[in-house]
Write a protein that holds these residues in place. Structure first.
Motif, PDB file in Angstrom:
ATOM      1  N   UNK A  59      -6.679  -8.126   1.079  1.00 16.96           N
ATOM      2  CA  UNK A  59      -6.165  -7.034   1.909  1.00 16.96           C
ATOM      3  C   UNK A  59      -5.044  -6.318   1.184  1.00 16.96           C
ATOM      4  N   UNK A  60      -4.806  -5.071   1.569  1.00 21.43           N
ATOM      5  CA  UNK A  60      -3.744  -4.264   0.984  1.00 21.43           C
ATOM      6  C   UNK A  60      -2.839  -3.735   2.093  1.00 21.43           C
ATOM      7  N   UNK A  61      -1.563  -3.628   1.776  1.00 24.64           N
ATOM      8  CA  UNK A  61      -0.572  -3.132   2.724  1.00 24.64           C
ATOM      9  C   UNK A  61      -0.084  -1.755   2.287  1.00 24.64           C
ATOM     10  N   UNK A  62       0.169  -0.897   3.272  1.00 24.99           N
ATOM     11  CA  UNK A  62       0.712   0.427   2.989  1.00 24.99           C
ATOM     12  C   UNK A  62       1.723   0.782   4.067  1.00 24.99           C
ATOM     13  N   UNK A  63       2.896   1.215   3.636  1.00 21.98           N
ATOM     14  CA  UNK A  63       3.932   1.598   4.591  1.00 21.98           C
ATOM     15  C   UNK A  63       3.732   3.041   5.002  1.00 21.98           C
ATOM     16  N   UNK A  64       3.615   3.253   6.310  1.00 22.10           N
ATOM     17  CA  UNK A  64       3.452   4.596   6.865  1.00 22.10           C
ATOM     18  C   UNK A  64       4.566   4.811   7.878  1.00 22.10           C
ATOM     19  N   UNK A  65       5.620   5.507   7.472  1.00 25.50           N
ATOM     20  CA  UNK A  65       6.782   5.658   8.336  1.00 25.50           C
ATOM     21  C   UNK A  65       7.425   4.307   8.594  1.00 25.50           C
ATOM     22  N   UNK A  66       7.556   3.957   9.839  1.00 24.96           N
ATOM     23  CA  UNK A  66       8.145   2.658  10.193  1.00 24.96           C
ATOM     24  C   UNK A  66       7.091   1.568  10.340  1.00 24.96           C
ATOM     25  N   UNK A  67       5.800   1.921  10.143  1.00 31.06           N
ATOM     26  CA  UNK A  67       4.713   0.963  10.311  1.00 31.06           C
ATOM     27  C   UNK A  67       4.210   0.471   8.962  1.00 31.06           C
ATOM     28  N   UNK A  68       3.588  -0.690   8.973  1.00 31.33           N
ATOM     29  CA  UNK A  68       2.884  -1.197   7.808  1.00 31.33           C
ATOM     30  C   UNK A  68       1.410  -1.331   8.176  1.00 31.33           C
ATOM     31  N   UNK A  69       0.578  -0.556   7.519  1.00 31.95           N
ATOM     32  CA  UNK A  69      -0.860  -0.570   7.779  1.00 31.95           C
ATOM     33  C   UNK A  69      -1.513  -1.627   6.890  1.00 31.95           C
ATOM     34  N   UNK A  70      -2.400  -2.432   7.469  1.00 33.42           N
ATOM     35  CA  UNK A  70      -3.109  -3.483   6.737  1.00 33.42           C
ATOM     36  C   UNK A  70      -4.584  -3.109   6.677  1.00 33.42           C
ATOM     37  N   UNK A  71      -5.114  -3.057   5.452  1.00 27.91           N
ATOM     38  CA  UNK A  71      -6.519  -2.737   5.260  1.00 27.91           C
ATOM     39  C   UNK A  71      -7.208  -3.865   4.499  1.00 27.91           C
ATOM     40  N   UNK A  72      -8.284  -4.395   5.070  1.00 25.70           N
ATOM     41  CA  UNK A  72      -9.083  -5.388   4.338  1.00 25.70           C
ATOM     42  C   UNK A  72      -9.716  -4.711   3.130  1.00 25.70           C
ATOM     43  N   UNK A  73      -9.826  -5.443   2.037  1.00 23.18           N
ATOM     44  CA  UNK A  73     -10.351  -4.862   0.805  1.00 23.18           C
ATOM     45  C   UNK A  73     -11.745  -4.293   0.997  1.00 23.18           C
ATOM     46  N   UNK A  74     -12.570  -4.959   1.803  1.00 17.49           N
ATOM     47  CA  UNK A  74     -13.943  -4.466   1.987  1.00 17.49           C
ATOM     48  C   UNK A  74     -14.021  -3.226   2.865  1.00 17.49           C
ATOM     49  N   UNK A  75     -12.871  -2.796   3.439  1.00 18.49           N
ATOM     50  CA  UNK A  75     -12.833  -1.550   4.206  1.00 18.49           C
ATOM     51  C   UNK A  75     -12.514  -0.347   3.322  1.00 18.49           C
ATOM     52  N   UNK A  76     -12.178  -0.602   2.050  1.00 18.99           N
ATOM     53  CA  UNK A  76     -11.692   0.467   1.176  1.00 18.99           C
ATOM     54  C   UNK A  76     -12.837   0.992   0.310  1.00 18.99           C
ATOM     55  N   UNK A  77     -13.052   2.286   0.350  1.00 22.65           N
ATOM     56  CA  UNK A  77     -14.137   2.881  -0.431  1.00 22.65           C
ATOM     57  C   UNK A  77     -13.681   3.360  -1.794  1.00 22.65           C
ATOM     58  N   UNK A  78     -12.356   3.623  -1.933  1.00 23.31           N
ATOM     59  CA  UNK A  78     -11.893   4.283  -3.153  1.00 23.31           C
ATOM     60  C   UNK A  78     -10.419   3.984  -3.405  1.00 23.31           C
ATOM     61  N   UNK A  79     -10.093   3.725  -4.658  1.00 20.79           N
ATOM     62  CA  UNK A  79      -8.716   3.720  -5.136  1.00 20.79           C
ATOM     63  C   UNK A  79      -8.610   4.840  -6.168  1.00 20.79           C
ATOM     64  N   UNK A  80      -7.534   5.626  -6.120  1.00 17.66           N
ATOM     65  CA  UNK A  80      -7.422   6.733  -7.064  1.00 17.66           C
ATOM     66  C   UNK A  80      -5.950   7.137  -7.256  1.00 17.66           C
ATOM     67  N   UNK A  81      -5.711   7.871  -8.320  1.00 13.41           N
ATOM     68  CA  UNK A  81      -4.366   8.368  -8.597  1.00 13.41           C
ATOM     69  C   UNK A  81      -4.309   9.874  -8.368  1.00 13.41           C
TER      70      UNK A  81
ATOM     71  N   UNK B 232     -13.131   3.634   4.656  1.00 13.06           N
ATOM     72  CA  UNK B 232     -14.482   4.167   4.821  1.00 13.06           C
ATOM     73  C   UNK B 232     -14.518   5.400   5.722  1.00 13.06           C
ATOM     74  N   UNK B 233     -13.435   5.643   6.479  1.00 15.84           N
ATOM     75  CA  UNK B 233     -13.353   6.819   7.341  1.00 15.84           C
ATOM     76  C   UNK B 233     -12.643   7.988   6.671  1.00 15.84           C
ATOM     77  N   UNK B 234     -12.234   7.803   5.428  1.00 13.05           N
ATOM     78  CA  UNK B 234     -11.606   8.893   4.701  1.00 13.05           C
ATOM     79  C   UNK B 234     -10.102   8.974   4.834  1.00 13.05           C
ATOM     80  N   UNK B 235      -9.475   8.038   5.552  1.00  9.74           N
ATOM     81  CA  UNK B 235      -8.019   8.052   5.665  1.00  9.74           C
ATOM     82  C   UNK B 235      -7.407   7.455   4.408  1.00  9.74           C
ATOM     83  N   UNK B 236      -6.359   8.082   3.901  1.00  8.95           N
ATOM     84  CA  UNK B 236      -5.769   7.608   2.659  1.00  8.95           C
ATOM     85  C   UNK B 236      -4.394   7.001   2.908  1.00  8.95           C
ATOM     86  N   UNK B 237      -4.056   6.024   2.071  1.00  3.61           N
ATOM     87  CA  UNK B 237      -2.794   5.305   2.192  1.00  3.61           C
ATOM     88  C   UNK B 237      -2.244   5.038   0.794  1.00  3.61           C
ATOM     89  N   UNK B 238      -0.961   5.185   0.637  1.00  2.00           N
ATOM     90  CA  UNK B 238      -0.320   4.944  -0.654  1.00  2.00           C
ATOM     91  C   UNK B 238      -0.125   3.436  -0.856  1.00  2.00           C
TER      92      UNK B 238
END
Length: 256
Positions: A147-169, A179-185
């Motif tokens: 799983x990967x963590x991403x801080x969004x404002x005051x929240x920390x979003x947790x995404x399972x690795x198998x939910x991620x379609x793309x990593x990019x710079x 998989x829904x197209x939402x991006x997280x740093x």
């Protein structure tokens, strides 16, 4: 002894050579390759070896890819950073391993063990395709990031690795897209993701700027200059192009 070292870190190669030359006086030759492609070229030239010392992860993939294709009649010592608990499957005839950072005493012991295998004959000293498959399976069960963590404002979003379609710079920042197209740093570099955090059987780096998930791919089509263009499940507008030099290995990967 004719030795082949498969390792993509120049300092690690120098370290292995120093240990071997300092402890064995029967060295006939030492060849080295930093990638599967380089190793194949050596083998295709008819160069033979008594022993292979190989990292598991090379510059262009897992060394198992090479060992699946080559009929091995020599023992192998794997040097690896994988935790010892994940390496039970390596206890076979013709197989030894040394954890990184390499300890001189343990490498010498492994080489002596391997040389004894070789003296016992081809059947005892060689490595069968079945053993390679078991090793591959063992590595696949190791602790790739789940799983990967991403801080969004005051929240920390947790995404399972198998939910991620793309990593990019983008602008030197690394993002993941679900998989829904939402991006997280995220805080990991693409090099870290490719080399140690992601399962190479599930994720592939298509160019310098993007890594795709096999389960997120929907379509690929020919693109200019011998490249491929990909469509992924997240309905992204990103121009996902497989670089020309990666197209052959990408086709192999997607057909696994």
């Amino acid at each position: 002894m004719k030795l082949l070292i498969l390792e993509d870190e120049p300092l690690a190669i120098k370290g292995v050579i120093k240990i071997v030359e300092g402890n064995f006086n029967n060295i006939e030759s030492i060849d080295q390759a930093q990638s599967i492609e380089q190793a194949k070229k050596l083998i295709d030239q008819g160069i033979t070896h008594d022993l292979i010392i190989s990292d598991i992860r090379l510059a262009d993939g897992l060394s198992f890819e090479l060992f699946r294709e080559v009929d091995l009649n020599m023992p192998i010592i794997f040097t690896t950073a994988y935790d010892e608990y994940a390496l039970d499957a390596f206890d076979h005839n013709g197989i030894a391993y040394v954890l990184k950072p390499i300890n001189e005493t343990k490498l010498v012991q492994a080489i002596n063990k391997a040389l004894n295998w070789g003296q016992e004959g081809r059947e005892e000293g060689s490595v069968s395709p079945a053993i390679i498959r078991s090793l591959e399976s063992a590595i696949n069960r190791t602790s790739f990031k789940k799983r990967f963590l991403s801080k969004v404002g005051s929240r920390v979003v947790i995404k399972a690795t198998n939910e991620i379609s793309l990593f990019y710079t983008e602008n030197k920042i690394v993002y993941m897209k679900d998989m829904n197209g939402k991006r997280f740093m995220i805080s990991h570099s693409l090099d870290e993701l490719e080399k140690s955090l992601l399962d190479p059987f599930q994720f592939y780096r298509i160019n310098r700027s993007a890594i795709v998930n096999l389960d997120g791919l929907m379509e690929m089509k020919s693109y200019e200059n011998g490249r491929l263009k990909l469509e992924i499940m997240s309905n992204t507008d990103d121009n996902l192009i497989v670089s020309r030099d990666r197209v052959p290995s990408f086709r192999e990967w997607i057909n696994q």
